[in-house]
Design a protein around this motif. Sequence first.
Motif, PDB file in Angstrom:
ATOM      1  N   TYR A  77       0.794  -1.220   0.000  1.00  0.00           N
ATOM      2  CA  TYR A  77       0.000   0.000   0.000  1.00  0.00           C
ATOM      3  C   TYR A  77       0.830   1.276   0.000  1.00  0.00           C
ATOM      4  O   TYR A  77       0.334   2.333  -0.378  1.00  0.00           O
ATOM      5  CB  TYR A  77      -0.924   0.020   1.235  1.00  0.00           C
ATOM      6  CG  TYR A  77      -1.948  -1.076   1.229  1.00  0.00           C
ATOM      7  CD1 TYR A  77      -3.195  -0.885   0.639  1.00  0.00           C
ATOM      8  CD2 TYR A  77      -1.688  -2.302   1.821  1.00  0.00           C
ATOM      9  CE1 TYR A  77      -4.155  -1.875   0.642  1.00  0.00           C
ATOM     10  CE2 TYR A  77      -2.644  -3.307   1.810  1.00  0.00           C
ATOM     11  CZ  TYR A  77      -3.877  -3.098   1.222  1.00  0.00           C
ATOM     12  OH  TYR A  77      -4.812  -4.087   1.217  1.00  0.00           O
TER      13      TYR A  77
ATOM     14  N   ASP B  45       0.958   3.364  -3.196  1.00  0.00           N
ATOM     15  CA  ASP B  45      -0.342   3.932  -3.547  1.00  0.00           C
ATOM     16  C   ASP B  45      -0.641   5.168  -2.710  1.00  0.00           C
ATOM     17  O   ASP B  45      -1.126   6.184  -3.230  1.00  0.00           O
ATOM     18  CB  ASP B  45      -1.444   2.890  -3.344  1.00  0.00           C
ATOM     19  CG  ASP B  45      -1.304   1.713  -4.304  1.00  0.00           C
ATOM     20  OD1 ASP B  45      -0.772   1.927  -5.405  1.00  0.00           O
ATOM     21  OD2 ASP B  45      -1.724   0.603  -3.949  1.00  0.00           O
ATOM     22  N   TYR B  46      -0.390   5.095  -1.416  1.00  0.00           N
ATOM     23  CA  TYR B  46      -0.611   6.264  -0.559  1.00  0.00           C
ATOM     24  C   TYR B  46       0.254   7.432  -1.010  1.00  0.00           C
ATOM     25  O   TYR B  46      -0.198   8.579  -1.066  1.00  0.00           O
ATOM     26  CB  TYR B  46      -0.276   5.930   0.899  1.00  0.00           C
ATOM     27  CG  TYR B  46      -1.246   4.990   1.567  1.00  0.00           C
ATOM     28  CD1 TYR B  46      -2.617   5.234   1.551  1.00  0.00           C
ATOM     29  CD2 TYR B  46      -0.794   3.866   2.245  1.00  0.00           C
ATOM     30  CE1 TYR B  46      -3.502   4.382   2.177  1.00  0.00           C
ATOM     31  CE2 TYR B  46      -1.680   3.005   2.876  1.00  0.00           C
ATOM     32  CZ  TYR B  46      -3.025   3.261   2.835  1.00  0.00           C
ATOM     33  OH  TYR B  46      -3.908   2.412   3.454  1.00  0.00           O
TER      34      TYR B  46
ATOM     35  N   GLU C 160       1.469   8.120  -3.957  1.00  0.00           N
ATOM     36  CA  GLU C 160       0.983   8.701  -5.209  1.00  0.00           C
ATOM     37  C   GLU C 160      -0.222   9.605  -4.959  1.00  0.00           C
ATOM     38  O   GLU C 160      -0.326  10.697  -5.549  1.00  0.00           O
ATOM     39  CB  GLU C 160       0.615   7.590  -6.191  1.00  0.00           C
ATOM     40  CG  GLU C 160       1.816   6.844  -6.761  1.00  0.00           C
ATOM     41  CD  GLU C 160       1.383   5.765  -7.728  1.00  0.00           C
ATOM     42  OE1 GLU C 160       0.168   5.682  -8.029  1.00  0.00           O
ATOM     43  OE2 GLU C 160       2.257   4.997  -8.176  1.00  0.00           O
TER      44      GLU C 160
ATOM     45  N   ARG D 259     -10.585   8.280  -2.459  1.00  0.00           N
ATOM     46  CA  ARG D 259      -9.778   7.136  -2.906  1.00  0.00           C
ATOM     47  C   ARG D 259      -8.828   6.677  -1.808  1.00  0.00           C
ATOM     48  O   ARG D 259      -8.588   5.481  -1.636  1.00  0.00           O
ATOM     49  CB  ARG D 259      -9.009   7.524  -4.164  1.00  0.00           C
ATOM     50  CG  ARG D 259      -9.927   7.693  -5.388  1.00  0.00           C
ATOM     51  CD  ARG D 259      -9.440   8.740  -6.368  1.00  0.00           C
ATOM     52  NE  ARG D 259      -8.084   8.466  -6.851  1.00  0.00           N
ATOM     53  CZ  ARG D 259      -7.326   9.379  -7.471  1.00  0.00           C
ATOM     54  NH1 ARG D 259      -7.799  10.612  -7.664  1.00  0.00           N
ATOM     55  NH2 ARG D 259      -6.124   9.070  -7.886  1.00  0.00           N
TER      56      ARG D 259
ATOM     57  N   LEU E  56      -8.668   2.965   0.117  1.00  0.00           N
ATOM     58  CA  LEU E  56      -7.405   2.228   0.268  1.00  0.00           C
ATOM     59  C   LEU E  56      -7.153   1.874   1.730  1.00  0.00           C
ATOM     60  O   LEU E  56      -6.747   0.748   2.060  1.00  0.00           O
ATOM     61  CB  LEU E  56      -6.264   3.077  -0.283  1.00  0.00           C
ATOM     62  CG  LEU E  56      -4.953   2.364  -0.614  1.00  0.00           C
ATOM     63  CD1 LEU E  56      -5.161   1.355  -1.733  1.00  0.00           C
ATOM     64  CD2 LEU E  56      -3.900   3.386  -1.031  1.00  0.00           C
TER      65      LEU E  56
END
Length: 401
Positions: free
Chosen positions: A18, A21-22, A24, A148, A152
């Motif tokens: 993860y 993703d965080y 970004e 988003r 997540l």
Amino acid sequence: MYEGAAIVRENAGVTADYKGDYQELVDEISELLGVPATLENRDFELIAFGAYDSEGDLDPSALDPVRTRSILTRRSTTAVRTWFEGFGITRATGPVRIPPTPEAGVYRGRICLPVRHRGVVLGYVWLLESDPGPTDAQLTAAMEVTVRIGALLADEAQHGADLSRELRAVLTAERGWQGDMAVAALRTALGPRGDGPHAVVCVAPWPSADPDDAPSARTVPHTTALCTVPWGTTAQSLALLVRLRSPEARTPALTAAQRLLGEGSTRAAGVSEPRTDLADLAASWQEAAAAARAARAEPRLGPVAQWSTIGPYRLLTSLPPDTAHDPAVRPLLSPAHRDLARTAETYLDCAGQAGRTAAALGIHRQTLYYRLSRVEQLTGLDLDDGEDRLLLHMALKGARL
């Protein structure tokens, strides 16, 4: 909060699945607003930050005491958390502006973007106020990104719950096919994170078996998975699977244990020997639990004890719980004879040396001899006999457990 280029881009508590993703998403918010953005979970633990390159935004002189402490410790104090929550950020569904309050150590205002999923706040995106600040349109676009992020965070929380269930199954399963199936399920759930050396940490007692009351593995550095496990007949303990860089580098496990104990805690923690095979986790758990029991029984071993350093308690913790109830020693363990029991244990710890024992207890030698004679009368044991001394010593140590 945790804004600033001084922070190293590392957060061992966020799982590799993860973390990118965080990052970004936080970088996307930073670009949208033109200011650095920081993402924290609802416990005010750093997850990711975006160091937007804008002149003045990262000026060290902009640091205030609250921000400085956050950068150095990677977390906020309970008082700071309570202060920020007083502005309603836990209930808000849109941006919350928090004014500068020098008396609280907050010299620059903040904008808080609550991160929610299905109505539940899971974290916060923090911005330092700037001039000119973000427009309403920019903040609206940033709030869309937080949706988003919330999804997540929720997905990671569910993944953590699954890992918790699989780890608990491994630690509590009976030997044989049940244990083999539990290990296989955990290995599948962990994927590559299951490779390499691990240690198991036991923290006991833990106040609740409710998964919602347990910390997230993400908030405890180097922790791959955690779960609660029964401790005795009524209490609970917390088990952590901690990944190590090498079998010799045990610092991550010790750090995780210390972090969960906290200051002034009445808990104790135990750390197992490192192992590389998940099939050995049950044995690791027995070691960690035994070390935690030893740390609670013998303060000098705690508050964090390693299996390799608990000495005779490695044997004593493997014995049945009623070992201390030997009929010969039972009379000595009554509350009325607490001083006699302490005298006998100290005498045996000092290898039967009267001078050392008297000095350790702060009593005269004649007082010591009188107490030892009373011990022999109560127990029927001969303190000049090696086997009698061994039985007494084991029973007294066992009584602490």
